[in-house]
Design an enzyme around this catalytic site. Structure first.
Site, PDB file in Angstrom:
ATOM      1  N   ALA A 177     175.390 -36.038  64.773  1.00  0.00           N
ATOM      2  CA  ALA A 177     174.323 -36.935  64.301  1.00  0.00           C
ATOM      3  C   ALA A 177     174.887 -37.948  63.321  1.00  0.00           C
ATOM      4  CB  ALA A 177     173.228 -36.117  63.625  1.00  0.00           C
ATOM      5  N   HIS A 233     181.300 -40.920  62.913  1.00  0.00           N
ATOM      6  CA  HIS A 233     181.927 -39.782  63.584  1.00  0.00           C
ATOM      7  C   HIS A 233     182.877 -40.389  64.598  1.00  0.00           C
ATOM      8  CE1 HIS A 233     179.163 -36.633  62.095  1.00  0.00           C
ATOM      9  NE2 HIS A 233     178.239 -37.556  62.163  1.00  0.00           N
ATOM     10  N   HIS A 278     173.019 -45.107  50.053  1.00  0.00           N
ATOM     11  CA  HIS A 278     173.225 -43.844  50.793  1.00  0.00           C
ATOM     12  C   HIS A 278     174.313 -44.088  51.824  1.00  0.00           C
ATOM     13  CE1 HIS A 278     171.422 -40.052  52.793  1.00  0.00           C
ATOM     14  NE2 HIS A 278     172.532 -40.354  53.458  1.00  0.00           N
ATOM     15  N   HIS A 298     166.585 -41.845  53.339  1.00  0.00           N
ATOM     16  CA  HIS A 298     166.429 -42.299  54.734  1.00  0.00           C
ATOM     17  C   HIS A 298     165.079 -41.926  55.337  1.00  0.00           C
ATOM     18  CE1 HIS A 298     167.746 -38.192  55.280  1.00  0.00           C
ATOM     19  NE2 HIS A 298     169.028 -38.451  55.126  1.00  0.00           N
ATOM     20  N   HIS A 354     177.991 -42.446  53.817  1.00  0.00           N
ATOM     21  CA  HIS A 354     178.970 -41.387  54.090  1.00  0.00           C
ATOM     22  C   HIS A 354     180.335 -42.039  54.276  1.00  0.00           C
ATOM     23  CE1 HIS A 354     175.875 -38.272  54.688  1.00  0.00           C
ATOM     24  NE2 HIS A 354     175.156 -39.295  55.100  1.00  0.00           N
ATOM     25  N   ASN A 377     178.635 -34.546  51.403  1.00  0.00           N
ATOM     26  CA  ASN A 377     178.683 -33.507  52.446  1.00  0.00           C
ATOM     27  C   ASN A 377     180.034 -33.450  53.163  1.00  0.00           C
ATOM     28  OD1 ASN A 377     178.019 -35.999  53.695  1.00  0.00           O
ATOM     29  ND2 ASN A 377     177.005 -34.988  55.408  1.00  0.00           N
ATOM     30  N   ARG A 432     183.212 -40.026  54.166  1.00  0.00           N
ATOM     31  CA  ARG A 432     184.117 -38.993  54.717  1.00  0.00           C
ATOM     32  C   ARG A 432     185.383 -38.846  53.859  1.00  0.00           C
ATOM     33  NH1 ARG A 432     179.632 -37.556  57.258  1.00  0.00           N
ATOM     34  NH2 ARG A 432     179.288 -38.555  59.255  1.00  0.00           N
ATOM     35  N   ASP A 446     172.803 -44.992  55.228  1.00  0.00           N
ATOM     36  CA  ASP A 446     173.107 -43.710  55.872  1.00  0.00           C
ATOM     37  C   ASP A 446     174.141 -43.921  56.972  1.00  0.00           C
ATOM     38  OD1 ASP A 446     173.105 -40.976  56.255  1.00  0.00           O
ATOM     39  OD2 ASP A 446     171.306 -40.969  57.502  1.00  0.00           O
ATOM     40  N   HIS A 464     167.442 -34.903  51.211  1.00  0.00           N
ATOM     41  CA  HIS A 464     167.298 -35.011  52.666  1.00  0.00           C
ATOM     42  C   HIS A 464     166.023 -34.236  52.999  1.00  0.00           C
ATOM     43  CE1 HIS A 464     169.025 -35.263  56.882  1.00  0.00           C
ATOM     44  NE2 HIS A 464     167.912 -34.575  57.021  1.00  0.00           N
ATOM     45  N   LYS A 495     172.677 -34.702  45.320  1.00  0.00           N
ATOM     46  CA  LYS A 495     172.027 -34.729  46.642  1.00  0.00           C
ATOM     47  C   LYS A 495     171.636 -33.320  47.069  1.00  0.00           C
ATOM     48  CE  LYS A 495     170.901 -36.244  50.788  1.00  0.00           C
ATOM     49  NZ  LYS A 495     171.785 -36.764  51.806  1.00  0.00           N
TER      50      LYS A 495
HETATM   51  C1  NCD Z   1     174.819 -37.558  58.356  1.00  0.00           C
HETATM   52  C2  NCD Z   1     176.300 -37.198  58.498  1.00  0.00           C
HETATM   53  O1  NCD Z   1     176.818 -37.294  59.602  1.00  0.00           O
HETATM   54  O2  NCD Z   1     176.919 -36.846  57.495  1.00  0.00           O
HETATM   55  N1  NCD Z   1     174.237 -37.643  59.650  1.00  0.00           N
HETATM   56  C3  NCD Z   1     173.102 -38.310  59.973  1.00  0.00           C
HETATM   57  O3  NCD Z   1     172.667 -38.201  61.121  1.00  0.00           O
HETATM   58  N2  NCD Z   1     172.464 -39.081  59.119  1.00  0.00           N
HETATM   59  C4  NCD Z   1     174.155 -36.582  57.467  1.00  0.00           C
HETATM   60  C5  NCD Z   1     172.781 -36.986  57.026  1.00  0.00           C
HETATM   61  O4  NCD Z   1     172.601 -37.886  56.216  1.00  0.00           O
HETATM   62  O5  NCD Z   1     171.825 -36.370  57.509  1.00  0.00           O
HETATM   63 ZN    ZN Z   2     173.167 -39.328  55.086  1.00  0.00          ZN
END
Ligand code: NCD
Ligand code: ZN
Length: 338
Positions: free
Chosen positions: A256, A244, A12, A168, A14, A40, A16, A240, A134, A95
């Protein structure tokens, strides 16, 4: 002391897009053999053309690293069998996000009506496409995941041939659900094995530890640790890791996500060692279980870690990692692949 991990997988992640992708992809691609890439983006990855193009951008961003991006689509209830057949070879999973529950999930599912979801989910079961979820309701923040367990149960019993991955997980309620249904599996992050809500908001607010789902109670963390350290056959590591920019975290209205990709293997090694757990269990948690659950054979990659202090950088290209500026007891010594 040295330790070798074979073909680590992050189920899992991200990565970007654009500049951020170029800035952070390397952190995962260097030490992991592969990762399940979350869809996402803005707009979400929800058709064949977009998933193929996104995979190409990831391959471009990782340069010479040996790394497989296991691609996913953003679930839409109107996916039909013809569409899913056409995209099957491009993806590893789909997802599902409840609408508006986390970063860029506005186009997700509202209401979980089994009949409305039946065409898409039956076709996924037939084509052996796992559904990653999720699992949070829009209830009170500490109860969202526990409230979602009844939805997991509804889906797991309505679609017994569908592999459902509870992403997660953060609560003992989710762990208990794992053993009630053959077709439920789970990923667990590093931060949920290490922190509770106290670490996020018990003292000065820690924006870099703020994520969805929010870290829960000590007894939840204990329950998660137990299944991870025992390498419960239905749980896999999924970081996860969700970068950011620093300004979006250290802001009024903090985004988040916890960024753990560059420290993942070092921290997990330290955690398993501290708990006197066999490194065979770590190997299963970090790769073996995922290979079996997803039926994937990762690229060969041998990661040698050594017991030598590693000072976590304050930032990686403008993103603040978990444990920034702190010392970890393991470092990555060498990576052998190809
Ligand atoms: C994730 C994100 O920023 O894309 N943020 C997070 O807090 N885990 C999205 C997600 O997996 O919920
Ligand atoms: Zn995630």
């Amino acid at each position: 002391m040295e330790l070798t991990l074979l073909s680590p997988l992050d189920m899992h992640l991200h990565l970007r897009d654009g500049e951020m992708l170029h800035n952070i992809a390397q952190a995962s691609a260097h030490t992991f053999s592969g990762a399940v890439i979350m869809p996402n983006l803005v707009p979400p990855v929800s058709n064949k053309e977009d998933v193929v193009a996104y995979k190409d951008r990831i391959i471009d961003a990782i340069g010479n690293e040996n790394f497989t991006p296991y691609m996913t689509l953003f679930f839409k209830p109107d996916y039909d069998k013809t569409f899913l057949e056409s995209v099957r070879n491009e993806i590893t999973a789909i997802k599902l996000y409840p609408a508006g529950i986390t970063t860029n999930s506005e186009g997700g599912v509202s209401g979980f009506d089994v009949e409305e979801l039946r065409p898409a989910l039956s076709a996924m079961a037939e084509l052996d496409i796992p559904l990653c979820v999720h699992g949070e309701t829009n209830g009170f923040v500490m109860d969202r995941e526990a409230e979602f367990v009844s939805i997991y149960e509804k889906l797991a019993s309505a679609f017994p041939k569908l592999k459902i991955i509870m992403e997660h997980i953060t609560t003992k309620e989710s762990i208990e659900a794992l053993d009630r249904f053959d077709n439920l599996y789970a990923t667990i992050t590093i931060h949920h094995l290490l922190i509770t809500l106290d670490d996020v908001a018990g003292g000065m607010l820690q924006p870099h530890l703020f994520c969805k789902p929010i870290a829960k109670r000590p007894e939840d963390r204990e329950a998660l640790l137990k299944v991870a350290l025992n390498a419960h056959p239905k749980v896999m590591f999924g970081s996860d890791s969700a970068p950011h920019p620093k300004h979006a975290k250290e802001a009024c209205g903090c985004a988040a996500g916890v960024f753990t990709a560059p420290i993942a293997l070092q921290v997990l090694t330290e955690l398993f060692e501290k708990n006197n757990t066999s490194f065979e269990n770590l190997q299963a948690f970090i790769s073996g279980n995922a290979q079996r659950i997803y039926g994937v054979t990762p690229i060969y990659k041998k990661v040698i870690l050594e017991k030598k202090s590693f000072k976590v950088p304050a930032e990686y290209n403008g993103v603040v990692p978990m444990y920034a500026g702190e010392e970890l007891s393991y470092s990555v010594k060498e990576i052998i692949d190809g």
